[in-house]
Design an enzyme around this catalytic site. Structure first.
Site, short mmCIF file in Angstrom:
data_model
loop_
_atom_site.label_atom_id
_atom_site.label_comp_id
_atom_site.label_asym_id
_atom_site.label_seq_id
_atom_site.Cartn_x
_atom_site.Cartn_y
_atom_site.Cartn_z
N SER A 182 -4.35 5.76 3.22
CA SER A 182 -3.63 4.51 3.01
C SER A 182 -3.57 3.62 4.25
O SER A 182 -4.58 3.26 4.81
CB SER A 182 -2.23 4.83 2.48
OG SER A 182 -1.60 3.65 2.10
N HIS A 183 -2.35 3.34 4.69
CA HIS A 183 -2.14 2.41 5.80
C HIS A 183 -2.23 3.11 7.16
O HIS A 183 -2.07 2.47 8.19
CB HIS A 183 -0.76 1.78 5.65
CG HIS A 183 0.29 2.84 5.51
ND1 HIS A 183 0.41 3.60 4.37
CD2 HIS A 183 1.21 3.30 6.37
CE1 HIS A 183 1.38 4.49 4.55
NE2 HIS A 183 1.88 4.33 5.75
N ASP A 239 -3.62 -3.32 2.61
CA ASP A 239 -3.68 -2.18 3.53
C ASP A 239 -5.02 -1.43 3.44
O ASP A 239 -5.96 -1.90 2.79
CB ASP A 239 -2.52 -1.22 3.27
CG ASP A 239 -2.70 -0.44 1.98
OD1 ASP A 239 -3.34 -0.98 1.05
OD2 ASP A 239 -2.24 0.70 1.90
N ASP A 286 -6.22 1.13 1.79
CA ASP A 286 -6.84 1.45 0.49
C ASP A 286 -6.53 0.41 -0.58
O ASP A 286 -6.80 0.63 -1.76
CB ASP A 286 -6.43 2.85 0.02
CG ASP A 286 -4.94 3.00 -0.18
OD1 ASP A 286 -4.17 2.26 0.47
OD2 ASP A 286 -4.52 3.85 -0.98
N ASP A 330 -3.72 -0.84 -1.89
CA ASP A 330 -2.62 -0.81 -2.87
C ASP A 330 -1.36 -1.51 -2.36
O ASP A 330 -0.49 -1.85 -3.15
CB ASP A 330 -2.31 0.62 -3.35
CG ASP A 330 -2.01 1.58 -2.23
OD1 ASP A 330 -2.03 1.17 -1.05
OD2 ASP A 330 -1.76 2.78 -2.53
N ARG A 331 -1.27 -1.75 -1.06
CA ARG A 331 -0.09 -2.46 -0.54
C ARG A 331 -0.38 -3.94 -0.36
O ARG A 331 -1.54 -4.33 -0.24
CB ARG A 331 0.31 -1.89 0.82
CG ARG A 331 0.71 -0.43 0.76
CD ARG A 331 1.19 0.04 2.11
NE ARG A 331 1.69 1.40 1.99
CZ ARG A 331 2.62 1.93 2.77
NH1 ARG A 331 3.14 1.21 3.75
NH2 ARG A 331 3.02 3.17 2.59
N LYS A 388 0.05 1.15 -7.32
CA LYS A 388 0.44 -0.17 -6.86
C LYS A 388 -0.84 -0.93 -6.53
O LYS A 388 -1.89 -0.32 -6.30
CB LYS A 388 1.38 -0.09 -5.68
CG LYS A 388 0.90 0.76 -4.50
CD LYS A 388 2.05 0.88 -3.52
CE LYS A 388 1.68 1.64 -2.27
NZ LYS A 388 1.74 3.11 -2.44
C1 G16 Z 1 2.83 6.15 -0.39
C2 G16 Z 1 3.47 6.25 -1.74
C3 G16 Z 1 4.59 5.26 -1.86
C4 G16 Z 1 5.58 5.43 -0.73
C5 G16 Z 1 4.85 5.34 0.60
C6 G16 Z 1 5.75 5.67 1.77
O1 G16 Z 1 2.21 4.90 -0.27
O2 G16 Z 1 2.53 6.02 -2.76
O3 G16 Z 1 5.20 5.47 -3.09
O4 G16 Z 1 6.56 4.45 -0.80
O5 G16 Z 1 3.81 6.28 0.63
O6 G16 Z 1 6.21 6.98 1.63
P1 G16 Z 1 7.06 7.68 2.76
O7 G16 Z 1 8.28 6.82 2.96
O8 G16 Z 1 7.37 9.04 2.21
O9 G16 Z 1 6.23 7.70 4.02
P2 G16 Z 1 0.79 4.77 0.39
O10 G16 Z 1 0.50 3.29 0.36
O11 G16 Z 1 0.96 5.31 1.77
O12 G16 Z 1 -0.10 5.59 -0.45
#
Ligand code: G16
Length: 543
Positions: free
Chosen positions: A113-114, A277, A279, A281-282, A376
């Site tokens: 992800s990010h 971000d 991937d 999704d953000r 997302k």
């Molecule tokens: C993932 C989850 C999200 C979550 C985020 C942060 O997003 O899919 O639902 O809000 O992590 O999670 P945490 O607060 O546990 O670090 P992504 O975009 O990182 O895949």
């Protein structure tokens, strides 16, 4: 081509977190580490014999190698058709779209992800089920159980496939289709969003900047914004996905997307700014001179979604993760539709979306989405915003301010304490849990606690219960503090402190967020003893 059965030993640390397995690249480079986890995923896919699997990732360092390994393992384990994005690329929402559209049993998505990429950065592997969404807890538990007990994996002895040419290749008993990663997704966007209206907006001289942050959304944004919607060339910047994201942290928030923030707060700000971000999704939304918090963005989209063809019939309901601001609840209350509060993690929206109980959902962590896929979706959120701007012809900042006037403003911030000693972070949370019952009625920094609990969620669709999802403390003054430990960090623990305060008076909507939240920050410190327990004077990141 022969199938090799390779003996292996389990790794004890292959427990999926908030969103799949995320570790440092050197961890994934250990011999058999990837193979074990992919075999554990494959073993947990019921009905894989003769089925279709989707494979793709965000293009970060190791993406191509792991795609090749995944294809060889999938082909050796009964899948008959494997769809892979050209170059091994698929954004997370596009993977969800492709799984659903092609009736796949699931998808293996490679992304952290990010989180930063590169040889010393992060990597990740997650599994999405046949609804296109992140595997729910029972499935991730099954994968973890399998990974802990694994003794061998099955892999096809075959040379690397050419991932850069669209077309079909036979791989053992399977057919691998290299597909355009953008096509299906772009068609879906065109079915939901009023493209002609946005085209007219751009034709009228509307200016925007989309920062793809050298991550996977670049090709999607170029195709949709510049080619299909006629935004001028150069609207999308940092459009080429790079294995290390150009050395940046591909997290769309004011801290990491500072170039965009500088532009949007400067004298030559375009009409609208957005970023996505690693991937895809953000999302981040910025009006000239005004960052739109993810909670406000969700609420504003919920209030205006009917302006887009895909949502003209209205919304069945909305959902937000518990730490997300309560702004969307106010929209739902006025519209007379249900609002659900779920634990952090997109997977918790899946049942509500599948059951048709909600249409829109979102999270404070820059995630917004709808029932069009089960992830997302960053670019979708940007397109829905553009649809609203095109339909109303109002400036973006005007839409935000009018929304606050109408519903009140939820001032919001998140303080992250990264790479904290894990035992110290657990200790802080446990000490809080131990005193929860004593908090109501007590005052801290001028705020009086009304309720305090450790959030537990009962899924309204399948009745499953998920406990210990974060401490929430509600104050009589309509302020709230939430504390929880992140499930996506890869070093030590990350303590997240979410702070918010509701302000109904339009005369107080132009204050600085830090000023309004100062008493809430002080109350959080007084209650949780953050400084002493973490050894930190200040958060690592404030967003
Ligand atoms: C993932 C989850 C999200 C979550 C985020 C942060 O997003 O899919 O639902 O809000 O992590 O999670 P945490 O607060 O546990 O670090 P992504 O975009 O990182 O895949």
């Amino acid at each position: 081509m022969t199938v090799r059965v390779v003996p292996t030993q389990p790794f004890p640390d292959q427990k999926p977190g908030t969103s799949g397995l995320r570790k440092k690249v050197p961890v994934f480079r250990q011999p058999n580490y990837v193979e074990n986890f992919v075999q554990a995923i494959v073993d947990s896919v019921e009905g894989r014999e003769g089925a279709t699997l989707v494979v793709g990732g965000d293009g970060r360092f190791l993406n191509r190698e792991v795609v090749q390994t995944t294809l060889r393992i999938a082909a050796a384990n009964g899948f008959s058709r494997i769809l892979v994005g050209r170059g091994g690329l698929l954004s997370t929402p596009a993977a969800s779209c492709v799984i659903r559209k092609h009736g796949a049993v699931g998808g293996i998505v490679l992304s952290a992800s990010h989180n930063p990429g590169g040889p010393d950065g992060d990597f990740g592997i997650k599994f999405n089920t046949r609804n296109g969404g992140p595997a729910p807890e029972p499935v991730t538990e099954a994968i973890y159980a399998r990974a802990r007990a694994i003794t061998e994996y099955r892999i096809l002895d075959a040379p690397d496939l050419d991932l850069d040419r669209i077309g079909e290749v036979v791989l053992g008993a399977a057919t691998v289709s290299v597909i355009d990663p953008v096509d299906d997704y772009a068609a879906l966007m065109e079915s939901l969003i009023d493209f002609p209206a946005i085209r007219a907006l751009f034709a009228g001289g509307f200016r925007m900047r989309f920062d793809a942050m050298s991550a996977v959304t670049g090709p999607y944004a170029i195709e949709i914004l510049e080619r299909r919607l006629g935004a001028p060339a150069g609207t999308v910047v940092n459009a080429e996905p790079l294995p290390d994201f150009g050395g940046h942290h591909p997290d769309p928030n004011p801290v990491h997307a500072h170039d965009l923030m500088d532009l949007m707060t400067g004298p030559d700000a375009p009409d609208f700014g957005a970023a996505s971000d690693g991937d895809g999704d953000r999302n981040m939304i910025v009006a000239p001179g005004l960052f739109v918090t993810p909670g406000d963005s969700l609420a504003i989209l919920a209030a205006n979604a009917h302006r887009a063809p895909g949502y003209a019939a209205g919304l069945a309901g909305v959902a937000r993760s518990m730490p997300t601001s309560r702004a969307v609840d106010r929209v739902a209350a006025r519209a007379g539709i249900p609002a659900f509060e779920t634990p952090t993690g997109w997977k918790f929206f899946g049942n509500l979306l599948d059951a048709g109980r909600i249409t829109l959902c979102g999270e404070e962590s820059a995630g917004t989405g709808s029932n069009h896929v089960r992830e997302k979706d960053g670019l979708w959120a940007v397109l829905l915003w553009l649809n609203v701007l095109a339909a109303t012809r109002e400036p973006a900042a005007g839409i935000v301010r009018a929304h606050w006037r109408d519903y009140g403003r939820d001032y919001y911030a998140r303080h992250d304490y990264e790479e904290v000693d894990a035992a110290a972070a657990e200790g802080l949370m446990q000490a809080l849990r131990d005193r929860l019952d004593t908090l109501p009625g007590q005052s801290f920094a001028g705020l009086t606690v009304e309720t305090a609990d450790d959030f537990a969620y009962t899924d309204p669709v399948d009745g499953s219960v998920t406990r210990r999802q974060g401490i929430r403390i509600l104050f009589r003054e309509d302020a709230r503090v939430v504390l929880r430990l992140s499930g996506t960090g890869t070093v030590g623990a990350t303590l997240r402190v979410y702070l918010e305060r509701y302000e109904p008076d339009p005369g107080r909507h132009d204050a600085r967020t830090a000023e309004i939240l100062a008493p809430v920050v002080a109350a959080a410190e007084a209650i949780a003893d953050i400084r002493a327990r973490t050894g930190r004077d200040a958060p690592s990141v404030v967003t």
